[in-house]
Design a protein around this motif. Structure first.
Motif, short mmCIF file in Angstrom:
data_model
loop_
_atom_site.label_atom_id
_atom_site.label_comp_id
_atom_site.label_asym_id
_atom_site.label_seq_id
_atom_site.Cartn_x
_atom_site.Cartn_y
_atom_site.Cartn_z
N GLU A 8 0.83 -1.21 0.00
CA GLU A 8 0.00 0.00 0.00
C GLU A 8 0.87 1.26 0.00
O GLU A 8 0.57 2.24 -0.70
N LYS A 11 2.33 1.67 -3.40
CA LYS A 11 1.30 2.13 -4.34
C LYS A 11 1.20 3.65 -4.30
O LYS A 11 1.10 4.30 -5.34
N LYS A 15 2.28 6.18 -7.60
CA LYS A 15 1.13 6.83 -8.26
C LYS A 15 1.51 8.01 -9.15
O LYS A 15 1.05 8.09 -10.30
N THR A 18 3.08 6.72 -12.70
CA THR A 18 2.46 5.77 -13.62
C THR A 18 1.50 6.46 -14.58
O THR A 18 0.86 7.45 -14.22
N SER A 21 -3.51 3.82 -15.57
CA SER A 21 -4.35 3.84 -14.37
C SER A 21 -5.01 2.48 -14.11
O SER A 21 -5.22 2.11 -12.96
N GLU A 22 -5.31 1.73 -15.16
CA GLU A 22 -5.92 0.41 -14.96
C GLU A 22 -4.95 -0.53 -14.24
O GLU A 22 -5.31 -1.20 -13.28
N TYR A 24 -2.49 0.40 -12.41
CA TYR A 24 -2.30 0.95 -11.07
C TYR A 24 -3.42 0.49 -10.14
O TYR A 24 -3.16 0.09 -9.00
N GLN A 25 -4.65 0.52 -10.61
CA GLN A 25 -5.79 0.10 -9.79
C GLN A 25 -5.68 -1.37 -9.41
O GLN A 25 -6.14 -1.78 -8.36
N ASN A 26 -5.09 -2.17 -10.29
CA ASN A 26 -4.97 -3.61 -10.07
C ASN A 26 -3.59 -4.01 -9.54
O ASN A 26 -3.22 -5.18 -9.62
N ASN A 28 -0.49 -5.34 -7.75
CA ASN A 28 -0.29 -6.44 -6.81
C ASN A 28 1.19 -6.85 -6.85
O ASN A 28 1.99 -6.18 -7.50
N THR A 31 2.97 -7.01 -10.25
CA THR A 31 2.98 -5.83 -11.12
C THR A 31 4.42 -5.42 -11.42
O THR A 31 5.24 -5.25 -10.53
#
Length: 84
Positions: A8, A11, A15, A18, A21-22, A24-26, A28, A31
């Motif tokens: 977290e 992340k 932010k 990046t 955005s897709e 970034y939202q996913n 894990n 990534t």
């Protein structure tokens, strides 16, 4: 700090860098900073600097070269924090 908390925090750090955005939202463990998040190598250096500041650790060049995905970044940060 557990692995999920580290992810977290990472992340939040990645932010601003990046453009995907897709992905970034996913985000894990699997990534990839370059392939998935479309972060360029210059911004990867910025991320490493931000990680050093956030976690109060020093990341050596050989670790920096390995830090290409979330899982490796978490492993490196955990190792550095454990050594403090």
């Amino acid at each position: 700090m557990n692995k999920q908390e580290l992810i977290e925090k990472l992340k939040i750090i990645v932010k601003p860098y990046t453009t995907n955005s897709e992905a970034y939202q996913n985000l894990n463990e699997n990534t990839d900073f370059i392939k998935d998040l479309k972060i360029n190598s210059a911004n990867l250096v910025d991320i490493v600097l931000d990680v050093e500041e956030q976690f109060d650790v020093i990341i050596e060049n050989e670790d920096m070269e390995r830090m290409l995905d979330i899982k490796t970044a978490v492993e490196i940060i955990e190792t550095k924090l454990a050594a403090k």
